[in-house]
Design a protein around this motif. Structure first.
Motif, PDB file in Angstrom:
ATOM      1  N   VAL A   1       6.814  12.065  29.099  1.00  0.00           N
ATOM      2  CA  VAL A   1       6.270  11.958  27.743  1.00  0.00           C
ATOM      3  C   VAL A   1       5.257  13.078  27.531  1.00  0.00           C
ATOM      4  O   VAL A   1       4.396  13.333  28.382  1.00  0.00           O
ATOM      5  N   ARG A   2       5.364  13.740  26.377  1.00  0.00           N
ATOM      6  CA  ARG A   2       4.417  14.789  26.015  1.00  0.00           C
ATOM      7  C   ARG A   2       3.917  14.523  24.602  1.00  0.00           C
ATOM      8  O   ARG A   2       4.725  14.319  23.687  1.00  0.00           O
ATOM      9  N   LEU A   3       2.594  14.500  24.415  1.00  0.00           N
ATOM     10  CA  LEU A   3       1.989  14.302  23.102  1.00  0.00           C
ATOM     11  C   LEU A   3       1.669  15.661  22.478  1.00  0.00           C
ATOM     12  O   LEU A   3       1.098  16.540  23.131  1.00  0.00           O
ATOM     13  N   MET A   4       2.019  15.809  21.201  1.00  0.00           N
ATOM     14  CA  MET A   4       1.763  17.056  20.480  1.00  0.00           C
ATOM     15  C   MET A   4       1.398  16.740  19.045  1.00  0.00           C
ATOM     16  O   MET A   4       1.834  15.702  18.507  1.00  0.00           O
ATOM     17  N   ASP A   5       0.639  17.637  18.410  1.00  0.00           N
ATOM     18  CA  ASP A   5       0.461  17.469  16.973  1.00  0.00           C
ATOM     19  C   ASP A   5       1.713  17.984  16.261  1.00  0.00           C
ATOM     20  O   ASP A   5       2.621  18.539  16.893  1.00  0.00           O
TER      21      ASP A   5
ATOM     22  N   HIS B   1       8.235  10.794  15.837  1.00  0.00           N
ATOM     23  CA  HIS B   1       7.352  11.590  14.968  1.00  0.00           C
ATOM     24  C   HIS B   1       7.117  10.877  13.635  1.00  0.00           C
ATOM     25  O   HIS B   1       7.917  10.062  13.195  1.00  0.00           O
ATOM     26  N   ARG B   2       5.993  11.247  12.979  1.00  0.00           N
ATOM     27  CA  ARG B   2       5.685  10.785  11.628  1.00  0.00           C
ATOM     28  C   ARG B   2       5.923  11.883  10.592  1.00  0.00           C
ATOM     29  O   ARG B   2       6.433  11.632   9.513  1.00  0.00           O
ATOM     30  N   SER B   3       5.505  13.099  10.918  1.00  0.00           N
ATOM     31  CA  SER B   3       5.610  14.215   9.966  1.00  0.00           C
ATOM     32  C   SER B   3       7.065  14.670   9.829  1.00  0.00           C
ATOM     33  O   SER B   3       7.853  14.557  10.782  1.00  0.00           O
TER      34      SER B   3
END
Length: 340
Positions: free
Chosen positions: A249-253, A275-277
């Motif tokens: 798992v990798r978190l990114m903006d 994702h949300r965006s």
């Protein structure tokens, strides 16, 4: 193979009676709570508690949470008095406000009681869950002489927590039907583990965020809730790496996520995205799943989504960082630990 029994509707009474009979003999029972499914044993049977640690591959010094019945305040008080040496007034206010519900309190433990479940610590984590199946099980168990059920999440240690009976079967189905009974109570409505407050010292300390947030706690308490410090007792689900799928798992903006997808290109494989965006995904082999905009809805589905994305072909799960709003603290905590 582990046995699943329907614990809802007409089948519930027989399933719960079977579960209580098994618990009395030291057999494990997976039970639904409003947060996640728990792997339960009589908290006062050291040999049964040892079976929890063995089934999960969990270190024996990593404490478990003990779940107690709470149909009435008197029933809760009786169980608390059995396990806890003392209850500070602020902890009692939290119980009155949030029990039954997704809140665990760490309290001073009575000497000689549930030492194995407490991981050898002088404190013990207590919770009164709100799920009707588990409350029925706890009440029936209490009638049979079982004061509380030690129950961490019903999965292998460090892995994604189960929020449906099928998830428990996928994790622990290798156990024989005489070693594990799974009570099917449907999908867990909250979906992430309880908020944990250390109430063993002179002030409330937040050890693990959940869907009962800091603002709600402080509104009841009338004082600030402190952050975890070096003197805090060990507690469930607080290791740096936890709740992890097989895939990395990798978190990114959102910007980082789009850049990573663009660099991966049209031939990208073995990647799943949560994702949300809005995103531009050019590879037909990348699986994308939209993250809900509401924190509670996201928490409800989070572990189920991680499991669904973590199929045999997926090597990387890229997740858009949750908002910084306090409502997302519980979701953010689980994702950060999954990514660690």
């Amino acid at each position: 193979m582990a046995l699943i029994r329907d614990a809802q509707g007409d089948a519930a009474a027989d399933a719960i009676a079977d579960a209580v009979a098994r618990l009395r003999t030291g057999t494990l029972v997976a039970m639904p709570t409003e947060t996640v499914y728990g792997l339960a044993a009589d908290a006062d049977q050291p040999a049964a508690v040892a079976r929890i640690y063995a089934a999960k591959g969990r270190p024996a010094d990593h404490p478990l949470i003990v779940h107690v019945a709470g149909a009435t305040a008197a029933e809760r008080a009786d169980a608390i008095a059995h396990y806890a040496a003392s209850v500070p007034p602020f902890a009692q206010r939290l119980m009155d406000a949030f029990w039954p519900g997704p809140l665990t309190l760490i309290l001073p433990r009575r000497a000689g009681v549930a030492e194995a479940a407490a991981g050898g610590q002088p404190t013990i984590g207590l919770r009164c869950p709100a799920h009707p199946v588990t409350q029925a099980l706890l009440h029936a168990a209490r009638t049979a002489g079982i004061r509380g059920l030690a129950a961490p999440s019903a999965n292998r240690f460090g892995r994604v927590s189960p929020t449906a009976a099928a998830h428990v079967l996928a994790e622990l189905g290798h156990l024989a039907d005489d070693a594990l009974l799974i009570l099917d109570g449907g999908a867990c409505p909250v979906g992430i583990e309880s908020t944990i407050i250390d109430a063993s010292r002179e002030r409330p300390v937040l050890l693990r965020p959940g869907m009962i947030g800091r603002a709600e706690l402080e509104r009841v308490l009338g004082v600030p809730v402190a952050d975890r410090d070096a003197a805090a007792p060990r507690a469930s689900g607080t290791l740096a790496s936890h709740y992890a799928p097989r895939a990395r798992v990798r978190l990114m903006d959102a910007t980082e996520l789009q850049t990573a997808l663009d660099l991966a290109g049209a031939q990208a494989r073995h990647i799943a995205v949560y994702h949300r965006s809005p995103l531009r995904v050019v590879s037909p082999h990348v699986r994308a799943r939209r993250m809900p905009d509401d924190a509670a809805v996201c928490a409800h589905e989070l572990f189920a989504v991680l499991r669904a994305l973590d199929d045999g072909a997926t090597q990387h799960i890229w997740v858009e960082r949750p908002p910084t709003d306090p409502a997302w603290d519980g979701v953010r905590d689980r994702l950060q630990r999954a990514a660690a």
